[in-house]
Structure formats: structure tokens, C-alpha cells
Design a protein around this motif. Structure first.
Motif, PDB file in Angstrom:
ATOM      1  N   ALA A 182     -59.669 -13.409  31.484  1.00  0.00           N
ATOM      2  CA  ALA A 182     -60.469 -12.982  30.680  1.00  0.00           C
ATOM      3  C   ALA A 182     -59.289 -12.215  29.975  1.00  0.00           C
ATOM      4  O   ALA A 182     -58.997 -12.029  28.563  1.00  0.00           O
ATOM      5  CB  ALA A 182     -61.022 -11.638  30.670  1.00  0.00           C
ATOM      6  N   VAL A 292     -68.057 -19.999  27.988  1.00  0.00           N
ATOM      7  CA  VAL A 292     -69.150 -20.259  27.811  1.00  0.00           C
ATOM      8  C   VAL A 292     -69.314 -21.983  26.844  1.00  0.00           C
ATOM      9  O   VAL A 292     -67.939 -22.316  26.943  1.00  0.00           O
ATOM     10  CB  VAL A 292     -69.590 -19.549  26.814  1.00  0.00           C
ATOM     11  N   GLY A 299     -65.396 -22.225  26.633  1.00  0.00           N
ATOM     12  CA  GLY A 299     -64.071 -21.368  26.053  1.00  0.00           C
ATOM     13  C   GLY A 299     -64.587 -19.971  27.057  1.00  0.00           C
ATOM     14  O   GLY A 299     -65.148 -20.619  27.728  1.00  0.00           O
ATOM     15  N   ILE A 300     -63.930 -18.965  26.516  1.00  0.00           N
ATOM     16  CA  ILE A 300     -63.990 -17.482  27.709  1.00  0.00           C
ATOM     17  C   ILE A 300     -64.781 -16.927  26.869  1.00  0.00           C
ATOM     18  O   ILE A 300     -64.269 -16.418  25.862  1.00  0.00           O
ATOM     19  CB  ILE A 300     -62.773 -17.531  27.632  1.00  0.00           C
ATOM     20  N   TYR A 301     -65.787 -16.117  27.628  1.00  0.00           N
ATOM     21  CA  TYR A 301     -66.268 -14.972  26.413  1.00  0.00           C
ATOM     22  C   TYR A 301     -65.170 -14.269  27.755  1.00  0.00           C
ATOM     23  O   TYR A 301     -64.742 -13.560  28.817  1.00  0.00           O
ATOM     24  CB  TYR A 301     -67.749 -14.697  27.868  1.00  0.00           C
ATOM     25  N   GLN A 306     -67.577 -10.879  22.342  1.00  0.00           N
ATOM     26  CA  GLN A 306     -66.460 -12.253  21.868  1.00  0.00           C
ATOM     27  C   GLN A 306     -66.006 -13.293  23.011  1.00  0.00           C
ATOM     28  O   GLN A 306     -66.276 -13.327  24.022  1.00  0.00           O
ATOM     29  CB  GLN A 306     -65.551 -11.226  21.561  1.00  0.00           C
ATOM     30  N   THR A 307     -65.564 -14.297  21.891  1.00  0.00           N
ATOM     31  CA  THR A 307     -65.011 -15.330  23.259  1.00  0.00           C
ATOM     32  C   THR A 307     -64.141 -16.319  22.369  1.00  0.00           C
ATOM     33  O   THR A 307     -63.605 -15.764  21.074  1.00  0.00           O
ATOM     34  CB  THR A 307     -65.984 -17.059  22.598  1.00  0.00           C
ATOM     35  N   HIS A 309     -61.262 -19.107  22.782  1.00  0.00           N
ATOM     36  CA  HIS A 309     -60.883 -20.538  22.814  1.00  0.00           C
ATOM     37  C   HIS A 309     -60.165 -20.837  21.876  1.00  0.00           C
ATOM     38  O   HIS A 309     -59.973 -20.734  20.752  1.00  0.00           O
ATOM     39  CB  HIS A 309     -62.867 -22.256  23.105  1.00  0.00           C
ATOM     40  N   LEU A 322     -69.966 -14.590  19.756  1.00  0.00           N
ATOM     41  CA  LEU A 322     -70.407 -15.025  21.027  1.00  0.00           C
ATOM     42  C   LEU A 322     -72.142 -15.517  20.361  1.00  0.00           C
ATOM     43  O   LEU A 322     -72.043 -17.209  20.195  1.00  0.00           O
ATOM     44  CB  LEU A 322     -70.826 -13.842  22.395  1.00  0.00           C
ATOM     45  N   SER A 325     -71.358 -18.810  17.648  1.00  0.00           N
ATOM     46  CA  SER A 325     -70.104 -19.851  17.539  1.00  0.00           C
ATOM     47  C   SER A 325     -71.028 -21.451  18.477  1.00  0.00           C
ATOM     48  O   SER A 325     -70.115 -22.011  18.615  1.00  0.00           O
ATOM     49  CB  SER A 325     -69.247 -19.516  18.773  1.00  0.00           C
ATOM     50  N   TRP A 327     -72.754 -21.772  20.807  1.00  0.00           N
ATOM     51  CA  TRP A 327     -72.299 -22.056  22.908  1.00  0.00           C
ATOM     52  C   TRP A 327     -73.686 -22.144  22.837  1.00  0.00           C
ATOM     53  O   TRP A 327     -74.872 -21.313  22.511  1.00  0.00           O
ATOM     54  CB  TRP A 327     -71.605 -20.930  23.121  1.00  0.00           C
ATOM     55  N   TRP A 330     -73.383 -21.246  29.254  1.00  0.00           N
ATOM     56  CA  TRP A 330     -72.781 -20.517  29.904  1.00  0.00           C
ATOM     57  C   TRP A 330     -72.617 -20.666  31.671  1.00  0.00           C
ATOM     58  O   TRP A 330     -73.547 -21.975  32.626  1.00  0.00           O
ATOM     59  CB  TRP A 330     -72.877 -18.904  30.233  1.00  0.00           C
TER      60      TRP A 330
END
Length: 343
Positions: A182, A292, A299-301, A306-307, A309, A322, A325, A327, A330
Motif C-alpha cells: 500500500a 481490487v 488495482g491496490i486498496y 481509496q484505491t 491503480h 473504492l 471505480s 471494481w 477483491w
């Protein structure tokens, strides 16, 4: 080194290091000459060797062959001073990034002052925690009687900062874990990494770009002009490359080593298939570093809803909510160690 030559050298260095087009044109012609005549530029070359697409080892060999004993002695003095600065900054608890700032100040602006016995102490004494560039330059000018300009210094340092990865903010550099993933993503977003299909966090130089154009003529070749204008010279990744770059990053060397740490090269959809812990987005646990996913994208949480990417060529690495977006799933990335205690 005379004051006139030193001033000219500083202008050359600022121009070359902050102007991508000028850097490509000028470096191959004059860099070797500058290094031979002005030994501090060897230190600058070493600082920026990861960003400049030239054979630095061969250049060093050529320079050493042409140097006199006096010039070699000057070079050794520069190397010794760089190490002394690093040692003093580390002893005072400053990060590698701040150490590099002190080394840049020495090579670009304070070489003439380095003969004093207390030089290293005076230089490192100018640094403080949570310090702005303006405050640092004011302290340097007061300590050495110089008239450095904050904007000149910031131009050079911003080029370095945009590419640096600050491992001092990692909770456990020895393992690949969700908290540091993260943090990796947060740094990529804060430093405005670009997007180039097929890349995974390297500094995009001419050689890498040419290779990617050949590999991916549609995804990269058709966007070459935009990429050259916006992303060349900075770090870039595609969506899965943002994750793979962290997996392949060696904290000791500061390099991203392809397919290292037992992590294979894969895409976003196979990553979901490989995961043993996963689910639909409505069941996602609130753990930073969870990936995610949507069809063809990952992407990355990072917490707080929030994410982050690597979105596309035009946007680069972005942060999006999140819930907004798109997604759909997960997953816990197979080679990442997860802990729910993120404090």
C-alpha cells in the motif's frame, strides 16, 4: 575550481538534468569532457546513472584511461567526500533521500568549500526534519556565505524525488507484505508515475521505450508521442506492473529485478485465478494492500475507502474511491504476506 567555471557547471547541470530533450542531445557529446575537466560531475553521474541511458561503466573506463594522476586524486577526493557525507547523514538519522540532497549540494554548489576540515559537519548541520527547500537553502547560504537560489536547487531535486522510492517508510523491507505494498502504491501516486503498457516501475529511458514499442506496437507504439512528452524519464507501470514492481523490488539495491523473489510474470486476470483468498467486492475486508479487480484491470486498496491503480496512458497512476471505480472483486495476492493489524 574557479567561481566562474563552477557557476557555468551548475547551469549546465541544472539544464541537462531537468530538460529531457537537452539531456539526450548534450550528454553523449559533452558529458565525458565535463567529467574529465570537472571531477564533481562524476558524482552527479553516479547519482543519476539509473536515469541516463548511457553505458556508464564504459564511460568510466574511458575517463579513467585519459585521466592524469592529479585528476585521479581529485576523483578519489570526491568519492571520499561522498562517503563521508553519507556516513554523517546516516549517523544523524536522515534517510537515503536526504543524504542524496546533501551530496547534490556538495557536487553542484559547495565543491569549493569542501577543503575545510569542518565541511561535512557544517553541511549536515544545515539539514533538519520537515524542512522545506527554501529553509534548507537559507541554512546553506548562511553557513557557507553562498547565494544559492531555491528554484535552481528544487529543479534538480524534484527530478530525483520523482524517481526515488523511500524504503524508510516500509514497515518490513525484508518481507513482501500488504502494508508496504500500500505504501508503494501511495508513493507511485504521490510522485505521479506514468503508464506505459508492459512496464513495472522502472525509470522509462529510451532503451526501454524502444523495446516496448517493438513488443506492443498497438498499446505503446500508437501512444509514443504522448508517452515521450509526458512519461519519458520518469517511473512508469501498467496496472499489474504496479504490483509486480513491488514484488520484484530489492530494498537493498534499490533496483527492480525482473522475476525475482520467486514471483513470476503474470497478468491481472491470471492473478485473480491464482488467488486462494478472494471474493466479490461487497465482501472485501478493510485491509490495505488487498488487490481490487475488474475484467482486464487490477488495482491496490490503500485504506480509507481509496484505491490506487495505473489507469491508462493518458492518466498514469491515479487514486479513486473504492465505491466509484467499478471494481467487481477483491483478492489477496499470493506472494504477499497479509496481516489485519495495520497499525
Amino acid at each position: 575550481m574557479s567561481a566562474t567555471v563552477a557557476a557555468a557547471l551548475k547551469k549546465i547541470a541544472v539544464a541537462v538534468l531537468t530538460n529531457k530533450k537537452l539531456r539526450r542531445i548534450v550528454l553523449g557529446i559533452i558529458l565525458g569532457i565535463i567529467i574529465i575537466v570537472m571531477m564533481p560531475m562524476v558524482a552527479i553521474l553516479s547519482i543519476f546513472s539509473g536515469d541516463i541511458d548511457i553505458d556508464t561503466d564504459r564511460l568510466q573506463d574511458i575517463v579513467m584511461e585519459e585521466m592524469s594522476d592529479e585528476e585521479k586524486a581529485k576523483l578519489q577526493t570526491v568519492e571520499d567526500m561522498m562517503k563521508a557525507i553519507e556516513s554523517a547523514m546516516t549517523e544523524k538519522g536522515f534517510t537515503a533521500e536526504r543524504t542524496k540532497e546533501a551530496q547534490v549540494l556538495y557536487t553542484l554548489a559547495l565543491y569549493d568549500h569542501a577543503q575545510a576540515d569542518d565541511f561535512v559537519d557544517k553541511l549536515t548541520g544545515c539539514f533538519a526534519e520537515d524542512q522545506t527547500d527554501e529553509q534548507l537553502i537559507a541554512a546553506v547560504n548562511a553557513a557557507f556565505g553562498t547565494e544559492l537560489k531555491t528554484e535552481d536547487y528544487s529543479k534538480v531535486m524534484n527530478s530525483i524525488r520523482a524517481k526515488a522510492i523511500n524504503v524508510s517508510k516500509f514497515v518490513d523491507p525484508e518481507t513482501k507484505n500488504n502494508v508496504d505494498l500500500a505504501e508503494w502504491a501511495k508513493q507511485a501516486y504521490a510522485k505521479k508515475w506514468g503508464y506505459v503498457y508492459g512496464t513495472y516501475g522502472e525509470v522509462l529511458n529510451e532503451s526501454i521505450l524502444t523495446t516496448k514499442i517493438s513488443q506492443f506496437p498497438e498499446q505503446v507504439g500508437e501512444n509514443e508521442e504522448f508517452i515521450r512528452q509526458h512519461w519519458l524519464g520518469g517511473r512508469t507501470a501498467d496496472c499489474i506492473g504496479l504490483i509486480k514492481g513491488y514484488a520484484w523490488f530489492n530494498c537493498d539495491t534499490g533496483q527492480i529485478e525482473y522475476r525475482s523473489n520467486g514471483v513470476r510474470d503474470t497478468g491481472s486476470d491470471p492473478m485473480l485465478d491464482m488467488a486462494t483468498e478472494k471474493g466479490t467486492i461487497d465482501t472485501m475486508p478493510d485491509i490495505p494492500g488487498i488487490a481490487v479487480w475488474m475484467d482486464g484491470h487490477i488495482g491496490i486498496y490503500v485504506g480509507d475507502g481509496q484505491t490506487i491503480h495505473a489507469a491508462n496512458t493518458e492518466l498514469g497512476v491515479i487514486m479513486t474511491p473504492l465505491s466509484q471505480s467499478g471494481w467487481t472483486h477483491w483478492l489477496k495476492i499470493p506472494y504477499i504476506t497479509y496481516t489485519e493489524n495495520t497499525e
